[in-house]
Motif scaffolding. Sequence first.
Motif, mmCIF file in Angstrom:
data_model
loop_
_atom_site.group_PDB
_atom_site.id
_atom_site.type_symbol
_atom_site.label_atom_id
_atom_site.label_comp_id
_atom_site.label_asym_id
_atom_site.label_seq_id
_atom_site.Cartn_x
_atom_site.Cartn_y
_atom_site.Cartn_z
ATOM 1 N N VAL A 284 72.491 20.995 67.890
ATOM 2 C CA VAL A 284 72.674 20.764 69.329
ATOM 3 C C VAL A 284 74.167 20.732 69.668
ATOM 4 O O VAL A 284 74.628 21.378 70.606
ATOM 5 N N GLY A 285 74.938 20.015 68.854
ATOM 6 C CA GLY A 285 76.379 19.881 69.114
ATOM 7 C C GLY A 285 77.138 21.176 68.910
ATOM 8 O O GLY A 285 78.264 21.341 69.397
ATOM 9 N N GLY A 287 75.869 24.029 69.883
ATOM 10 C CA GLY A 287 75.436 24.946 70.933
ATOM 11 C C GLY A 287 74.265 25.820 70.550
ATOM 12 O O GLY A 287 74.164 26.975 70.975
ATOM 13 N N SER A 465 82.330 26.015 65.239
ATOM 14 C CA SER A 465 82.143 25.111 66.382
ATOM 15 C C SER A 465 83.469 24.467 66.783
ATOM 16 O O SER A 465 84.281 24.118 65.934
ATOM 17 N N THR A 470 80.079 17.936 64.949
ATOM 18 C CA THR A 470 78.950 18.398 65.769
ATOM 19 C C THR A 470 77.748 17.483 65.689
ATOM 20 O O THR A 470 76.997 17.394 66.654
ATOM 21 N N GLY A 474 76.254 16.035 68.861
ATOM 22 C CA GLY A 474 74.854 16.288 69.235
ATOM 23 C C GLY A 474 74.143 14.989 69.561
ATOM 24 O O GLY A 474 73.354 14.913 70.525
ATOM 25 N N ILE A 477 75.217 13.938 72.895
ATOM 26 C CA ILE A 477 74.552 14.751 73.928
ATOM 27 C C ILE A 477 73.139 14.217 74.194
ATOM 28 O O ILE A 477 72.701 14.086 75.345
ATOM 29 N N PHE A 489 68.861 19.934 78.009
ATOM 30 C CA PHE A 489 69.864 20.121 76.967
ATOM 31 C C PHE A 489 70.756 21.331 77.214
ATOM 32 O O PHE A 489 71.937 21.320 76.895
ATOM 33 N N GLN A 493 74.604 21.067 76.876
ATOM 34 C CA GLN A 493 75.361 21.869 75.890
ATOM 35 C C GLN A 493 76.417 22.710 76.590
ATOM 36 O O GLN A 493 77.531 22.862 76.093
ATOM 37 N N GLN A 494 76.041 23.279 77.729
ATOM 38 C CA GLN A 494 76.983 24.090 78.519
ATOM 39 C C GLN A 494 78.237 23.267 78.829
ATOM 40 O O GLN A 494 79.361 23.743 78.694
ATOM 41 N N THR A 497 79.702 21.520 74.728
ATOM 42 C CA THR A 497 79.966 22.196 73.445
ATOM 43 C C THR A 497 80.819 23.438 73.628
ATOM 44 O O THR A 497 80.984 23.916 74.758
#
Lengths: 553, 553
Positions: A284-285, A287, A465, A470, A474, A477, A489, A493-494, A497
């Motif tokens: 997730v972290g 992207g 990344s 991350t 994540g 997030i 999400f 993420q937009q 990340t």
Amino acid sequence: MSNQFVIGLDYGTNSVRALIVNAANGAEVGTAVWEYAHGAHGVILSRDPNLARQHPADYVAGAEAAIRRALAATKRNVRGFKPEQIIGIGVDTTGSTPIPVDADGQPLAFDQRFARNLNAMAWLWKDHTGVVEAAEITECARQKRPQYLAKCGGTYSSEWFFSKILHCLRADVAVFDAAHTWVECADWIPAMLTGTEAPGKITVGVCAAGHKAMYNDTWGGYPDAGFLGALHSKLGRLRSRLCPTAHTIDRAVGGLTDEWARRTGLRAGAPVAVGAFDAHLGGVGAGIAPGTLVKIIGTSTCDMMVAPVGEPLADIPGLCGIVNGSILPGYHGLEAGQSAVGDIFNWFVNYVRAGSHQSLSAGAAKLKPGESGLLALDWNNGNRTILVDQLLTGVLLGQTLYTTPEEIYRALIEATAFGALTIINRFEEYGVKVRQIVNCGGIAEKNPLVMQIYADVTGRPMKVSRSAQTCALGAAIAGAVAAGRFENFAEAQQAMTGLKKHVFMPDPKAHAIYRKLYALYHKLHDAFGTKEWNGNLHDVMKKLLEIRSLVRK
Amino acid sequence: MSNQFVIGLDYGTNSVRALIVNAANGAEVGTAVWEYAHGAHGVILSRDPNLARQHPADYVAGAEAAIRRALAATKRNVRGFKPEQIIGIGVDTTGSTPIPVDADGQPLAFDQRFARNLNAMAWLWKDHTGVVEAAEITECARQKRPQYLAKCGGTYSSEWFFSKILHCLRADVAVFDAAHTWVECADWIPAMLTGTEAPGKITVGVCAAGHKAMYNDTWGGYPDAGFLGALHSKLGRLRSRLCPTAHTIDRAVGGLTDEWARRTGLRAGAPVAVGAFDAHLGGVGAGIAPGTLVKIIGTSTCDMMVAPVGEPLADIPGLCGIVNGSILPGYHGLEAGQSAVGDIFNWFVNYVRAGSHQSLSAGAAKLKPGESGLLALDWNNGNRTILVDQLLTGVLLGQTLYTTPEEIYRALIEATAFGALTIINRFEEYGVKVRQIVNCGGIAEKNPLVMQIYADVTGRPMKVSRSAQTCALGAAIAGAVAAGRFENFAEAQQAMTGLKKHVFMPDPKAHAIYRKLYALYHKLHDAFGTKEWNGNLHDVMKKLLEIRSLVRK
């Protein structure tokens, strides 16, 4: 609107990290790491090389210390920062790391009777004591519930939940009997922070349950009591004491307790998201999205992808799991990985003692692909994907009387790269196209030689990344989404990340050599790793020498 | 009768030794070693890892220095000793170590034009630059003269005479054309000492000619000109410039020249025996006789046996040779060997740099057989017997994240023991019964751990030669026989050789484990070393882990 922040708590193998992030842009404004106090760098070992445990007391002490220090760091970094600005908390941990707990949800290790009993502690992800039980579970599922295996790559691993619990039942029934139930570390930490540890109150995440404990909605959650009972009647009876439903990370398990607010300085009631594994929140972290392979490269690797729920998706043999919602809600999470990567380099430096990482990397960087004549298999800790077999070991082949440690070090890096390529190929063979690769984790961050070799071996650009953390990012997030800061999400993420500017591009000449070496790796891989292979290895050393001559010319 | 002494000159890979021995009882009364001046410890290397040369100037300077110093030592040790009491001289050298020489029998390297040309020097036994030519010679013989191959194990090696000469012809025709002929180091040294270097005057030994140059009385000496000419017309024309007849070591090639008497202090005219290889005279010095396997264990090993001429003897595939009279007159000499033994341990210490021999041996000695889970192939320098293949390389298998250098060091020792057992088995499979094993050479002398592992792996007692310098002692014995001091070698060996009291006895429990490990070694050996093998290696790592668990219990 004043700035909003979130905090990610990342429980690793050796330490716990707290990371405070600006929810608006992902800026990492304060962080702190607390090394576990027990064992060797947080891992409790024994004479049995398969055993690896952690003391849950480190999880408690670590949360308090890491959060306090991260808050202090943030206060230094951000003018006017106040802990009340932290709107949500997320947690990621290693796994499968099950903990036996009592009827109040407290780890048995906290009980004086079991204070020194290794089996009452947390069974760390890399504990392989349950290797016999893993084979037994696999065999039982093959006969009675083949559907269970299809979703976890065809083989149930000794690293996973039920292998460990069944091994405890066999090896130390007193601990098993004293345990009311077993809880994944990833579920226990959020429960601890929110005071929901007690059975009936606890919320478990689908990430751990789905990837490591054969949890799946299509068959009603965890494996049925009949199946577990066929392994051992007591295991069958444990089924009713497991949490019936597992959840995705967009939900909060509760609010921070007053006590934890007091201990950490955070706001009481701040929402804590459902916990998940480090790799999944690392995805997730970094992207993660359809077509993006996220490689989290540390002591081991996790190779994560997602595929939209509703689109056709094959069962992929050898994957650690395909689980609805395990990474992002609305997507199947696909988990693959290598049982050791950085750990192999660390073994060579710390055990063989042939040089430092720095000196060996510098020497290895001067070598051309194929120049050493060496080939290695990256199985010092077994093979997670695609063979799912812990009863495999390392191989080094091609050494002469002049082979140097730098050459061996490079061969070990290359071996992990070949292992990485085998995973990429497996995804694509089963229709999951890899359109970009984003690397993260300590090695991606610090070792450009490894990244370049990965690019050259795979023939694909290696992106890194933007965040060096991350997993914690994540988790943060997830904390932001659980707190309602973002709709979903993708939006989070937009905002939070990104990628580093530098991309490691494959060198076509190096890639051409590595294609030849990979063919030989593949041959060894199948010869030692599968029962189906049948053939002869007479050409392996000769071809390595041929490539060596070609390169040295 | 006043005491009579003999002197043995032993030209090794790194140095030359002179040993003065009492002919009545083998007492070693004075010795001296002179390190070669050129290259790295006497070996001249290049970027090509296959290349290994020596400068013949070291042979000349070494004879003078070593003899002078050995005489001085003897004068200190033996009251009233006079150099005139030395009645005979014997010489052994490495081989095949051919030297290109001019029409006077002088090495081309002594010519200014070639002073810096590596191809004009001595092509040391372990030079593998002629690997392509070796395959060519093997193929040509397979088609045209299968009888040639039958006596040298079925494959002509890159370490041997014609492979090196043919490679020179291909790689550096100027050197080949400038050379009148090529002489083995073992033949050139006695010729130098007796002033018989010139073609027509030189005496060559059957040891070098028979084992390395396909010389055999049954087909009229060296391979015929038609065969050599099929490889290259110039090689065919060289045939007539090779010495027509080869001799056993009971004869003298001549007497010491006045000049060499002056340079060394020895008596002019003292008989110098026909030269032979170190391993063959090492066999003599260790008391070789039918049923006795002599293992000379140093950087590599030679495994020597004899079988009476006239009794039935099969051609044995994979042996370096079966040559009438190459060790003892009246017996077939059988030569086998491992391309690297001590060199593998040295590689691990000097290149991988994971510890000293002392520290690694001490740690390795504490380990039980099978405890490490490791298995290695002893092919870092190729495999001489039984595969006769230099295009093989080392393997280390079974390493985990906790494998130590001591475990690896022990696995390397065990690998050489498994290689040794493979040779013993080959002798016996073809009817040459091994009734006792006598070890000699540096490693037999100094490393009790290696000797014990060899006993445990083979399940046979390991005896050790009384002399620490069996090669030089064997040369001295040849000097005594050539001087007429004894009727024959049996009488000379009876007087001058013996065994140490301590015998390394096999431990049955260790042997039982090693039988299991050897089965796995054998599998890897055949899988990587032969074209015929066909199968699967899926069980190898698993069985190693099984054995490890069993032993650790």
